[in-house]
Structure formats: C-alpha cells, structure tokens
Design a protein around this motif. Structure first.
Motif, short mmCIF file in Angstrom:
data_model
loop_
_atom_site.label_atom_id
_atom_site.label_comp_id
_atom_site.label_asym_id
_atom_site.label_seq_id
_atom_site.Cartn_x
_atom_site.Cartn_y
_atom_site.Cartn_z
N ILE A 256 23.11 5.83 15.37
CA ILE A 256 23.58 7.15 16.10
C ILE A 256 24.81 7.24 16.77
O ILE A 256 25.90 8.04 16.85
N HIS A 296 31.40 11.28 3.97
CA HIS A 296 30.05 12.07 4.16
C HIS A 296 30.20 12.84 5.30
O HIS A 296 29.83 14.18 5.00
N GLY A 302 28.66 14.78 -1.05
CA GLY A 302 27.29 15.11 -1.10
C GLY A 302 27.21 16.49 -0.62
O GLY A 302 27.63 17.30 -1.29
N SER A 303 26.73 16.85 0.45
CA SER A 303 26.09 18.12 0.94
C SER A 303 27.33 19.16 1.25
O SER A 303 27.23 20.19 1.20
N TYR A 307 29.97 17.26 9.15
CA TYR A 307 29.12 17.12 10.38
C TYR A 307 29.61 17.34 11.73
O TYR A 307 30.80 16.80 11.67
N ARG A 311 24.81 17.21 20.30
CA ARG A 311 25.25 17.59 21.48
C ARG A 311 24.63 16.68 22.54
O ARG A 311 23.82 15.84 22.46
N GLU B 70 18.49 12.68 -4.70
CA GLU B 70 19.51 11.98 -3.81
C GLU B 70 19.27 12.87 -2.42
O GLU B 70 18.64 14.10 -2.55
N GLU B 72 20.56 14.77 -0.33
CA GLU B 72 20.75 16.35 0.06
C GLU B 72 20.25 17.26 -0.99
O GLU B 72 20.15 18.75 -0.84
N VAL B 306 14.60 7.67 18.05
CA VAL B 306 15.02 7.68 17.11
C VAL B 306 13.98 8.08 15.93
O VAL B 306 14.25 8.94 15.21
#
Lengths: 345, 399
Positions: A256, A296, A302-303, A307, A311, B70, B72, B306
C-alpha cells in the motif's frame, strides 16, 4: 414490513418526484425524448429548466405549494434529460445535490412515519427504536448506514463513534433524514449517468446551452486540477515525504505504501518513465514488474483508469499516515495537501 | 510428504459456497505462483491438489462473473467479509524471542523482533526465521475472541454466518459469509476495521466524560459498554506499576493506587450497574481519562487492516497445508474457541516417524508430546514434528 396503505399522496410525490411510486401519478410516465419538441409540453419544460437554474443559483430546488402538482411531477424526469443534455459534469452533480438538499429541508418538517416510508422506498432497514436504554429515536441496519456515511467527514458519523448493537446503528430522526439526503443524491447522480446520449430535439439543446451559460456566469470555468507544472517536493504531505525517504534509503515499502507513493507522483504530473527510474533503487526491483505496476496506476494499461492515492482516512487505517501537521488537519486527501501547499510554497 | 497428505488425507467435502465463482491461486515449491484458476466443484479441486501438490493454496473471498479472466475483466460480484489476526502484527508477551534474524549486509544475527537497523553495520534488510509459540498463538486467540464478540453483539452476525479458522501458522481467520455484507465496498470495510480496532474512537462522542461517569456501566451497548468492561478488568487487577504504565505521574501513582484499592469494590459495583457512581476525593478527571483511554485500547481487536479492506484478496484454502509449518488450515466452531488447541487440531500428518538432522529448535509441543530443544543433532520424530522443523528451515531429512 409492507405498509398496507401509503401515507404519501400526490402532493407528497410532487415534492419527492424521484420516488418509485411517483411514476403512478405522472401523466406521461413513459415520456420519450422526441416528445419534448411538442409545444404542448412548454410548461413542463419551462419548470424543468427552472429546476436546473435554481440548482445552479442556490443549490436548492424550490417547492412552492402553488405549483401545479402535475407540472412538478413531470418536470423532474425532464430536468434529468436536460441535465444529461448539457454533458456538463458540474451541472449534473449540482442538480443531484440541489434536489438532495431540498429533500433534506423537506424531510426535516415531515412526521416520523413519513420519513420511515420514504426510507422504505430505498429499501433501508430503518425502524423506530424500542430499546429504552438507548436514547435514540430510530435504528438503521449498519450496511445501509455505511453506504451513506463513509464519505462524510465529521467524526460523529464514524461508525466507531456510534452506538452499534445487534447490527443496528442508532440515530435521531433528523440524522436519518440527513442520510436519506445522501441516498437521494446518489440515486439522482446514477440516473444522470447516461453512457450513450440520444439525439435531443433543438429546443432541448437550446435550453441546455442556456443552462451551461448560466453555470459559467455563476461558477466560472472549473479549475483544472490545480497542480503546478513542475513538482514541488517541499509541498509533499508528511506521509509521502516519509515514504519517499524510506524508499530512497533502500528500505522495503509495503504494497500500500508503494501504491500510495506511485499514484501520488503520477497524479502530480511525474511522467511514468521517471517514476520507474525512481523505483530502480529498490533492491527487489524488477524492471518488468515495476513498469507494469507504474503504467497500470498511470492508466496506460489494464482497466485504463488512472488511480489516485488513497485518502487520508484510509492511510490512517493502514498506518501509512505519519507526522500529521497543521495542513493535514484541513485536508482529507494527500493530493489536497499538495494542491494547497504548492500554492504557497 | 505434502503429496502424501493431498493424496490420502485431504477431504474435498468441505464447504466452499459458490465455488465456481471464486478464483484459486497456488504457490509451488519451486517458487512460482499460479492465479486465476477455477474449479466447478470440490472434487476437481482435490484432484488438482493431488496432481500438483502446492506449497500454499489460496481461494478468493470474492465472487466473480468470470474468475478466470484477468483482474479488470473478472466482473466483481461481491466478497465475503474476512478478518485475519496474525501474531506477526500484534505485540505478544513472548516478544518473539524465538524469532531469529540475520543482517543481509554483514551477517550479524540476533533474536526477537527484527530491528529497524542492524546494530553492527546499520544495514536495514534482514533474513528472518520465525517460530510459532504457544504464547504468540494465545495472544492471537485473545484478539480473535474480542473480535468474535464484537461481530456477534455489535454487528449482529449470526453464528451460522461466521466461520472461524486456525490459519496453520501464526493466526486465526474469520470469514463472514452473509448476503448483507457481500457488496460492501472497500471503504465501508475500512469503517468496519476502524470500528473493531478502535481507530478514530472519540470517547466523548459516546457520552464518556472524565468529569462525569454517571450511568457508565458494563451493560451499555457498543464501545461505551466495552470501555466499561475494560475499566472493570483493569481496576480489578491493577497494581502500582499498572497505574504508572498508563501514564500517571510517578508521584501520584502511589497515592492513586491506594485510593483505588480502598474504593475498589464500590467502583466495580458502579461499573456493573449495581450501585450509583460516587465521586472519590483525590481521583480526578486526569486519572479517569487515562484509565478510560487505556481500557479502550485493551478492548480493541488487532486485525490485519489490509486483508479486510482488500476485496479481491486470496485467502488460504481450508484444509490445505501451510507451507511454513505443514499444519492445516482448520475450521472450528466459534463457540469452542476457548478450548481450541491449534497444536493438536491442525496436525495433518498423524502417523509415522521421520529421522531429521536439526540445526536448532526451541522446545515445542505438538499434540500431547513435547519435543526439543535441539541443537545440531539427529533425531527420530513423529512426521508432523519433523515436517514442522523442515518447513521452518530448522531441520533436513537425515540421509
């Protein structure tokens, strides 16, 4: 529990035209966009435009008992069409906010039973509290509570600061109304999320143009991101400084931590290539993996979503938030800190 | 040996709801990782485990439209609410004295919690060899008990919705499998984590005022009641050192201890709700504040933040072997947690002996037997004990 008969009448639905059952009272529940060219609907169209104007001007939508209930009811779906036609994210957000604000004002005046029925429309588990030892009027299932509070800033909304018992969060009826406002806002924002736009008749396009013009007059062009062109290291928030320092001294970063640092740097304008360069100093550095991760996060793979860093609150949960300072208290996001600090730095 | 377990003893008849919607992942003995696997039933899974014999086996807490796609494109449908409590993340009374670390730079080594910097060369990277001890696991169990209590009483989850597990290594897992929480996003889950770990807790918002404790009782709901319980436990057992440790000044700690001790029964009765609160001269708001803060901290459940907030996470597969111990991840009824013995219930290899050469190992227990300590010696051990030492890199099979 299903109520056998509703406490809401046509006038109530004129105030809350977004409720499911309001459709029953609408004269043309299946109105088509092309129908709006019909001069016979002028009155509805005028009121719809007015709804949006009021939203921009005062973040409220007036509720006048003198208004014709039929026009009030029908002008809501038309206002949704108008807001969509502006293709302006500010106008859309502002409209959802205004309807929600107004709803909160109205709900505050309603008797408890009506608030409960209102909540039922959104399938909330909102009940009257019957536990004597708990000094609150009602209770709400904690999942409904969380869906509507996680973005609220005040500490008293935080789950840990509420009475939570047997899955229910206890709250006053006014607080319930306040959270219903959030629900209404989300509900309307969702209705405004139209992926493919239909063709609008010219009178709608004209109205949309007028609304956009008003918005620019009142609000001005929206600020674009607001970050300086070059990276100002002195304006990094303490958490990012700490991450930056510990990785430059070769220490291992948690997943993270690495994500936060990378997404922060990318968002303030560091080119992905330079970020990859930076990560070379990691002893467990792998060119392929790092490139993949950085690109990424930058939305190049990818999507394709870019990103943003988590917060502040999330960083606190995961122990990434350190050395809070005066500016930290005024922001809720590391990028907010940077935006603020880089102006004065 | 892992193969023998998956061929002979692994039972596929375990309960994995909606198995076809979950993603599976495996880590091999050779060090590679396989993800995005799917199985349509437990028999297929069992047969895969028999053939491939992984070092670690995982399954997603999440449900997907297409778990093989995958990340996503999987189409997230929801996820179980999962908590992990790991001795690695919590302070334990053993201070992890059984863990060993070696500096990567200069080779200096030591015992206990891994330091930030090497005392010899200031290096910051270490190899560590952990161990599992009864004290570590007892601490983790205590946290789990607190968590279970919150999930039941505060969050109102039914016993049938919560499944409790021993991870096979240093911790416990709780899976909440309930429709109501399935679609909660990561931020909502973070709020749940903050609730159980007391992050952002403001006692004043629970009507807890150090100047006025009237009506505070262990019977209160939510955090208020939890804090009262914490105070009850603390005051019942606290000695002068404890009062010093919660941040009272040394000079006043002694007199406060005396006052608290002489008024103990009265305070405890007030806390239990059987007697109204009375002011005690000499014990001021500052003292109560410290006691309240300390008591709140004692009541938190130390979960891995996490794991719970990651809605795509892979979780160790129940019944599979933990590559660091050769013990199984096992499920047990939450109600039986007090008497649950991980060193007994999680044993996978129940028969046979193996001769190993042990480099070093502290004394340890498996089942009803105690072994060690060992230092550079050849020993015949029950297979479970031998596997544990091998997995922990403390022993090798003797030729």
């Amino acid at each position: 529990m299903q109520h056998s008969f509703s406490k809401f009448a046509k006038n109530d639905y004129a105030r809350y035209p977004f409720l499911k059952a309001a459709a029953k009272y609408m004269k043309m529940p299946n109105l088509k966009i092309q129908d709006l060219a019909d001069p016979g609907l002028k009155g509805i169209l005028r009121r719809a435009e007015e709804r949006l104007n009021e939203a921009i001007l005062s973040a409220l939508v007036s509720r006048n008992p003198q208004h014709d209930a039929d026009i009030e009811l029908m002008s809501f779906p038309v206002a949704i069409i108008l807001a969509t036609a502006t293709e302006d994210s500010f106008v859309k957000k502002r409209y959802a906010l205004a309807e929600a604000n107004q709803t909160y004002e109205d709900l505050k005046e309603e008797p408890r039973e009506k608030v409960l029925e209102f909540a039922q429309n959104f399938v909330w588990k909102l009940e009257v509290n019957s536990t004597r030892s708990i000094p609150f009027e009602c209770s709400l299932a904690f999942v409904d509570y969380l869906r509507n509070t996680t973005h609220l800033r005040d500490k008293h909304w935080k789950l840990v600061n509420r009475i939570l018992s047997c899955g229910k969060v206890y709250l006053s009826i006014d607080e319930a109304a306040r959270l219903l406002k959030e629900e209404v806002q989300r509900h309307i924002e969702k209705r405004l999320e139209l992926k493919e736009l239909p063709r609008f008749p010219p009178n709608i396009m004209d109205a949309a143009e007028r609304i956009k013009k008003l918005k620019i007059e009142i609000i001005g062009e929206q600020e674009v991101e607001g970050f300086p062109k070059t990276i100002v290291q002195e304006a990094f928030p303490p958490c990012i400084k700490a991450l930056y320092q510990s990785f430059s001294s070769g220490r291992h970063l948690s997943h993270i931590g690495r994500f936060t640092l990378t997404s922060f740097l990318i968002n303030i304008g560091m080119p992905p290539e330079k970020a990859i360069e930076l990560f070379r100093s990691f002893s467990d550095y792998s060119e392929r993996m790092t490139r993949y991760q950085v690109e990424h996060i930058a939305g190049e793979r990818g999507s394709r979503t870019k990103y943003t860093p988590p917060r502040c609150e999330t960083l606190q949960t995961h122990g990434v938030c350190v050395n809070q300072d005066e500016t930290c208290r005024r922001v809720r996001h590391p990028l907010g800190y940077y935006r603020r600090k880089s102006r004065t730095a | 040996m892992f193969r023998e377990y998956y061929v002979k003893d692994f039972t596929p008849n375990q309960n994995i709801p909606a198995i076809e919607k979950r993603e599976f992942g495996f880590a091999s003995f050779e060090g590679w990782m396989l993800r995005h696997k799917t199985f349509s039933n437990t028999d297929e899974l069992a047969s895969f485990l028999r053939d491939s014999v992984p070092l670690h086996a995982y399954v997603s807490g999440a449900y997907y439209e297409d778990p093989e796609a995958e990340m996503e494109k999987k189409g997230w449908l929801g996820a179980d609410l999962i908590f992990e409590i790991d001795a690695d993340h919590i302070p334990t009374p053993c201070n992890k004295i059984h863990d060993e670390w070696t500096c990567n730079k200069c080779g200096f080594s030591g015992k206990g919690i891994v330091p930030e910097k090497c005392p010899a060369c200031d290096g910051e990277k270490f190899d560590d060899h952990t161990w599992i001890c009864e004290v570590c696991l007892a601490s983790a169990k205590l946290e789990t008990i607190k968590l279970l209590d919150m999930l039941t009483r505060d969050f109102g989850f039914h016993e049938k919705e919560m499944r409790t597990f021993f991870s096979g290594h240093r911790g416990y897992h709780i899976h909440v499998e309930s429709e109501t929480v399935k679609t909660l996003d990561s931020i909502a889950r973070k709020e749940i984590v903050d609730y159980v770990s007391g992050l952002g807790l403001e006692t004043a918002l629970h009507g807890l005022d150090e100047n006025d404790l009237r009506n505070l009782s262990v019977n209160d709901s939510s955090w208020r009641g939890r804090i009262a319980k914490g105070m009850h436990g603390f005051i019942l057992n606290a000695g002068p050192d404890d009062y010093k440790n919660i941040g009272l000044e040394r000079s006043s700690a002694t007199s406060i201890t005396k006052l608290m001790t002489s008024n103990k029964d009265g305070i405890l009765n007030s806390l239990s709700g059987s007697r109204p609160w009375r002011t005690i001269k000499g014990i001021g708001p500052e003292t109560w504040k410290r006691i309240i803060e300390h008591s709140a901290k004692q009541q938190t459940a130390n979960v891995d933040t996490v794991v719970t907030t990651d809605i795509h996470r892979l979780i160790r597969l129940t019944g599979s072997l933990h590559g660091k111990t050769g013990l199984r991840k096992v499920e047990f009824p939450a109600a039986a947690i007090d008497s649950f013995d991980p060193f007994k219930s999680a044993i996978a290899f129940k028969a046979g002996t193996t001769t190993v050469f042990v480099s070093n190992a502290p004394e340890f227990r498996l089942g009803d037997e105690t072994f060690g300590p060992y230092q550079n010696q050849k020993v015949d051990l029950p297979t479970a004990a031998a596997v544990l030492l091998i997995c922990k890199k403390r022993a090798e099979v003797a030729q």
